[in-house]
Motif scaffolding. Structure first.
Motif, PDB file in Angstrom:
ATOM      1  N   LEU A 284     -17.478  33.738   6.226  1.00  0.00           N
ATOM      2  CA  LEU A 284     -16.304  33.852   5.373  1.00  0.00           C
ATOM      3  C   LEU A 284     -16.622  33.177   4.041  1.00  0.00           C
ATOM      4  CD1 LEU A 284     -13.506  33.019   7.953  1.00  0.00           C
ATOM      5  CD2 LEU A 284     -13.783  35.201   6.768  1.00  0.00           C
ATOM      6  N   GLY A 285     -16.231  33.796   2.952  1.00  0.00           N
ATOM      7  CA  GLY A 285     -16.448  33.231   1.633  1.00  0.00           C
ATOM      8  C   GLY A 285     -15.202  33.358   0.783  1.00  0.00           C
ATOM      9  N   VAL A 286     -15.178  32.651  -0.340  1.00  0.00           N
ATOM     10  CA  VAL A 286     -14.034  32.639  -1.248  1.00  0.00           C
ATOM     11  C   VAL A 286     -14.326  33.549  -2.437  1.00  0.00           C
ATOM     12  CG1 VAL A 286     -12.658  31.214  -2.810  1.00  0.00           C
ATOM     13  CG2 VAL A 286     -13.270  30.348  -0.551  1.00  0.00           C
ATOM     14  N   LEU A 287     -13.377  34.405  -2.766  1.00  0.00           N
ATOM     15  CA  LEU A 287     -13.483  35.298  -3.910  1.00  0.00           C
ATOM     16  C   LEU A 287     -12.845  34.623  -5.120  1.00  0.00           C
ATOM     17  CD1 LEU A 287     -14.169  38.190  -4.985  1.00  0.00           C
ATOM     18  CD2 LEU A 287     -11.818  38.813  -4.366  1.00  0.00           C
ATOM     19  N   THR A 288     -13.626  34.429  -6.185  1.00  0.00           N
ATOM     20  CA  THR A 288     -13.125  33.779  -7.385  1.00  0.00           C
ATOM     21  C   THR A 288     -13.458  34.621  -8.610  1.00  0.00           C
ATOM     22  OG1 THR A 288     -15.160  32.480  -7.610  1.00  0.00           O
ATOM     23  CG2 THR A 288     -13.329  31.468  -6.420  1.00  0.00           C
ATOM     24  N   LYS A 289     -12.628  34.492  -9.650  1.00  0.00           N
ATOM     25  CA  LYS A 289     -12.828  35.233 -10.887  1.00  0.00           C
ATOM     26  C   LYS A 289     -13.338  34.302 -11.967  1.00  0.00           C
ATOM     27  CE  LYS A 289     -10.550  38.523 -13.984  1.00  0.00           C
ATOM     28  NZ  LYS A 289      -9.268  39.203 -14.323  1.00  0.00           N
ATOM     29  N   ASP A 290     -14.272  34.810 -12.781  1.00  0.00           N
ATOM     30  CA  ASP A 290     -14.770  34.054 -13.924  1.00  0.00           C
ATOM     31  C   ASP A 290     -14.954  35.017 -15.091  1.00  0.00           C
ATOM     32  OD1 ASP A 290     -17.238  35.388 -13.479  1.00  0.00           O
ATOM     33  OD2 ASP A 290     -17.876  33.803 -12.109  1.00  0.00           O
ATOM     34  N   ASP A 291     -15.513  34.536 -16.168  1.00  0.00           N
ATOM     35  CA  ASP A 291     -15.641  35.352 -17.373  1.00  0.00           C
ATOM     36  C   ASP A 291     -16.543  36.570 -17.158  1.00  0.00           C
ATOM     37  OD1 ASP A 291     -13.996  33.637 -18.717  1.00  0.00           O
ATOM     38  OD2 ASP A 291     -15.623  32.462 -19.601  1.00  0.00           O
ATOM     39  N   GLY A 292     -17.478  36.463 -16.222  1.00  0.00           N
ATOM     40  CA  GLY A 292     -18.412  37.553 -15.989  1.00  0.00           C
ATOM     41  C   GLY A 292     -17.997  38.531 -14.923  1.00  0.00           C
ATOM     42  N   GLY A 293     -16.840  38.322 -14.318  1.00  0.00           N
ATOM     43  CA  GLY A 293     -16.380  39.209 -13.244  1.00  0.00           C
ATOM     44  C   GLY A 293     -15.881  38.406 -12.064  1.00  0.00           C
ATOM     45  N   TRP A 294     -16.416  38.674 -10.881  1.00  0.00           N
ATOM     46  CA  TRP A 294     -15.989  38.040  -9.638  1.00  0.00           C
ATOM     47  C   TRP A 294     -17.210  37.552  -8.871  1.00  0.00           C
ATOM     48  CZ3 TRP A 294     -10.698  37.889  -8.384  1.00  0.00           C
ATOM     49  CH2 TRP A 294      -9.875  38.661  -9.207  1.00  0.00           C
ATOM     50  N   THR A 295     -17.010  36.487  -8.092  1.00  0.00           N
ATOM     51  CA  THR A 295     -18.100  35.896  -7.316  1.00  0.00           C
ATOM     52  C   THR A 295     -17.582  35.476  -5.947  1.00  0.00           C
ATOM     53  OG1 THR A 295     -19.051  35.022  -9.369  1.00  0.00           O
ATOM     54  CG2 THR A 295     -19.923  34.150  -7.301  1.00  0.00           C
ATOM     55  N   ILE A 296     -18.419  35.614  -4.920  1.00  0.00           N
ATOM     56  CA  ILE A 296     -18.099  35.099  -3.588  1.00  0.00           C
ATOM     57  C   ILE A 296     -18.898  33.825  -3.376  1.00  0.00           C
ATOM     58  CG2 ILE A 296     -18.225  35.535  -1.106  1.00  0.00           C
ATOM     59  CD1 ILE A 296     -17.863  38.495  -1.721  1.00  0.00           C
TER      60      ILE A 296
ATOM     61  N   LEU B 247      -4.879  33.521   1.468  1.00  0.00           N
ATOM     62  CA  LEU B 247      -4.278  32.403   2.188  1.00  0.00           C
ATOM     63  C   LEU B 247      -2.960  31.998   1.537  1.00  0.00           C
ATOM     64  CD1 LEU B 247      -7.419  30.161   2.841  1.00  0.00           C
ATOM     65  CD2 LEU B 247      -6.417  31.918   4.317  1.00  0.00           C
ATOM     66  N   PRO B 248      -2.111  31.266   2.259  1.00  0.00           N
ATOM     67  CA  PRO B 248      -0.830  30.849   1.674  1.00  0.00           C
ATOM     68  C   PRO B 248      -0.966  30.073   0.371  1.00  0.00           C
ATOM     69  CG  PRO B 248      -0.789  30.517   4.038  1.00  0.00           C
ATOM     70  CD  PRO B 248      -2.195  30.916   3.698  1.00  0.00           C
ATOM     71  N   ASP B 249      -2.082  29.357   0.163  1.00  0.00           N
ATOM     72  CA  ASP B 249      -2.259  28.611  -1.077  1.00  0.00           C
ATOM     73  C   ASP B 249      -2.855  29.451  -2.205  1.00  0.00           C
ATOM     74  OD1 ASP B 249      -4.920  28.913  -0.445  1.00  0.00           O
ATOM     75  OD2 ASP B 249      -5.360  26.774  -0.260  1.00  0.00           O
ATOM     76  N   GLY B 250      -3.048  30.757  -1.954  1.00  0.00           N
ATOM     77  CA  GLY B 250      -3.566  31.651  -2.975  1.00  0.00           C
ATOM     78  C   GLY B 250      -5.051  31.914  -2.895  1.00  0.00           C
ATOM     79  N   THR B 251      -5.785  31.137  -2.110  1.00  0.00           N
ATOM     80  CA  THR B 251      -7.222  31.359  -1.941  1.00  0.00           C
ATOM     81  C   THR B 251      -7.465  32.711  -1.292  1.00  0.00           C
ATOM     82  OG1 THR B 251      -7.617  28.986  -1.690  1.00  0.00           O
ATOM     83  CG2 THR B 251      -9.338  30.468  -0.879  1.00  0.00           C
ATOM     84  N   VAL B 252      -8.413  33.477  -1.828  1.00  0.00           N
ATOM     85  CA  VAL B 252      -8.761  34.781  -1.274  1.00  0.00           C
ATOM     86  C   VAL B 252     -10.068  34.653  -0.503  1.00  0.00           C
ATOM     87  CG1 VAL B 252      -9.373  37.177  -1.774  1.00  0.00           C
ATOM     88  CG2 VAL B 252      -7.570  36.045  -3.092  1.00  0.00           C
ATOM     89  N   LEU B 253     -10.014  34.985   0.789  1.00  0.00           N
ATOM     90  CA  LEU B 253     -11.207  34.955   1.638  1.00  0.00           C
ATOM     91  C   LEU B 253     -11.746  36.360   1.833  1.00  0.00           C
ATOM     92  CD1 LEU B 253     -10.261  32.478   4.540  1.00  0.00           C
ATOM     93  CD2 LEU B 253     -11.475  31.999   2.405  1.00  0.00           C
ATOM     94  N   VAL B 254     -13.061  36.455   1.955  1.00  0.00           N
ATOM     95  CA  VAL B 254     -13.731  37.722   2.218  1.00  0.00           C
ATOM     96  C   VAL B 254     -14.571  37.568   3.483  1.00  0.00           C
ATOM     97  CG1 VAL B 254     -15.370  39.425   1.360  1.00  0.00           C
ATOM     98  CG2 VAL B 254     -13.790  38.316  -0.227  1.00  0.00           C
ATOM     99  N   LEU B 255     -14.418  38.523   4.398  1.00  0.00           N
ATOM    100  CA  LEU B 255     -15.216  38.551   5.621  1.00  0.00           C
ATOM    101  C   LEU B 255     -16.517  39.286   5.334  1.00  0.00           C
ATOM    102  CD1 LEU B 255     -15.397  38.029   8.723  1.00  0.00           C
ATOM    103  CD2 LEU B 255     -14.260  40.241   9.038  1.00  0.00           C
ATOM    104  N   LEU B 256     -17.640  38.635   5.624  1.00  0.00           N
ATOM    105  CA  LEU B 256     -18.966  39.169   5.335  1.00  0.00           C
ATOM    106  C   LEU B 256     -19.729  39.362   6.635  1.00  0.00           C
ATOM    107  CD1 LEU B 256     -19.698  36.708   2.415  1.00  0.00           C
ATOM    108  CD2 LEU B 256     -19.070  39.119   2.169  1.00  0.00           C
ATOM    109  N   ARG B 257     -20.541  40.422   6.676  1.00  0.00           N
ATOM    110  CA  ARG B 257     -21.214  40.775   7.922  1.00  0.00           C
ATOM    111  C   ARG B 257     -22.549  41.425   7.601  1.00  0.00           C
ATOM    112  NH1 ARG B 257     -19.887  46.431  10.331  1.00  0.00           N
ATOM    113  NH2 ARG B 257     -19.397  46.554   8.128  1.00  0.00           N
ATOM    114  N   GLU B 258     -23.539  41.111   8.412  1.00  0.00           N
ATOM    115  CA  GLU B 258     -24.833  41.792   8.299  1.00  0.00           C
ATOM    116  C   GLU B 258     -25.479  41.836   9.670  1.00  0.00           C
ATOM    117  OE1 GLU B 258     -27.938  39.554   6.181  1.00  0.00           O
ATOM    118  OE2 GLU B 258     -26.467  37.951   5.966  1.00  0.00           O
TER     119      GLU B 258
END
Length: 305
Positions: A234-246, A213-224
């Motif tokens: 839709l979820g947000v992809l974030t980084k932390d010390d252990g890797g990445w999380t949605i 997104l323009p503000d830097g937020t990363v969205l991920v499209l999820l489907r099942e």
């Protein structure tokens, strides 16, 4: 019965994936694009605002299978899962036509769909053109703006990911390519010729696409897909010390036949942002090619942890 049919279609497409020849390159064409409005409940995408929903059809056998989406100079650019690019204006704007062109080169024989299974698309941050991820061949290629010429490629090897769970979503930043395999579980950061995988959590659904997104937020499209049909979020992809999380998911009720595979972002000015979601028809009814326009609420992404 309808849901069972969906499952049979998905299973059939997985079985037929290696059969061939099953891809038929053709000259570039521009044809009429029909956008039929369809009704969905706006409450099903809240707190996002439903702008419109359409079923798309065109008089060219290649139109369909849309698996990646981007915006380009006010138009939409879609890539099919057989290496075909589509450029068209949003419904109600432009000339109501779609430009269709096979990608000029690609991995393996152009007569086999599995070789041209283009599932991800990202604009090159240096302005050279477009990165395309080929899920079936575990490779990403850089093309010029018209997809006529390859400028480079990165190979990960046939055994890097199993069939049909490879590269499905991609972000391109300066010096980095961020790759998300459809099966989840990891994120691969490609920089300076090195591919560095990191754990990815929160991927109980399959990954379909990603945008920044323009503000830097990363969205991920999820489907099942389950007994009630396709489910989308839709979820947000974030980084932390252990890797990445949605996290911060927002469910999208687009209907049981909405096989959502492409996501694009369009800044509208004055801080407004529109998301475009496209579905893959798998060239098998009752699935169809649908396009959804969703506006973010004021204040940015609304999802909660």
């Amino acid at each position: 019965m309808a849901v069972l049919l969906i499952l049979l279609i998905v299973g059939y497409c997985a079985w037929a994936w290696d059969e061939g020849p099953n891809r038929f390159p053709a000259p570039a064409m521009t044809v009429a694009l029909r956008a039929e409005r369809i009704a969905i409940d706006p409450a099903g995408v809240a707190p996002l605002r439903l702008v419109g929903a359409w079923r798309l059809t065109a008089d060219d056998r290649r139109f369909g299978g849309l698996s990646a989406l981007a915006t380009d100079r006010g138009r939409l650019l879609a890539m099919s899962d057989s290496g075909v690019a589509f450029r068209f204006s949003p419904p109600g704007l432009g000339d109501g036509r779609v430009a269709i062109a096979d990608v000029g080169d690609g991995p393996g024989s152009p007569l086999l769909k599995q070789n041209r299974d283009s599932e991800s698309l990202a604009r090159d941050p240096y302005g050279r053109g477009w990165w395309v991820g080929y899920e079936g061949r575990n490779t990403v290629w850089l093309y010029d703006r018209g997809f006529r010429r390859r400028l480079g490629s990165i190979e990960f090897g046939k055994k890097r990911w199993p069939r049909n769970v490879g590269i499905e979503a991609m972000l391109a930043d300066r010096g980095h390519l961020i790759l998300l395999p459809e099966g989840g579980g990891e994120l691969v950061d490609v920089a300076q010729g090195q591919a560095r995988p990191s754990p990815l959590r929160g991927t109980d659904s399959r990954i379909s696409d990603t945008v920044r997104l323009p503000d830097g937020t990363v969205l991920v499209l999820l489907r099942e897909v389950g007994l009630s049909g396709f489910r989308t979020a839709l979820g947000v992809l974030t980084k932390d010390d252990g890797g990445w999380t949605i996290t911060r998911r927002v469910p999208l009720d687009l209907g049981p036949f909405a096989n959502a595979e492409g996501l694009a972002v369009q800044p509208l000015g004055q801080g407004a942002t529109r998301l475009w979601v496209v579905t893959d028809d798998n060239f098998q009814p009752p699935l169809t090619t649908m396009l959804f326009a969703l506006d973010l609420p004021p204040g940015g992404w609304p999802g909660k942890n």
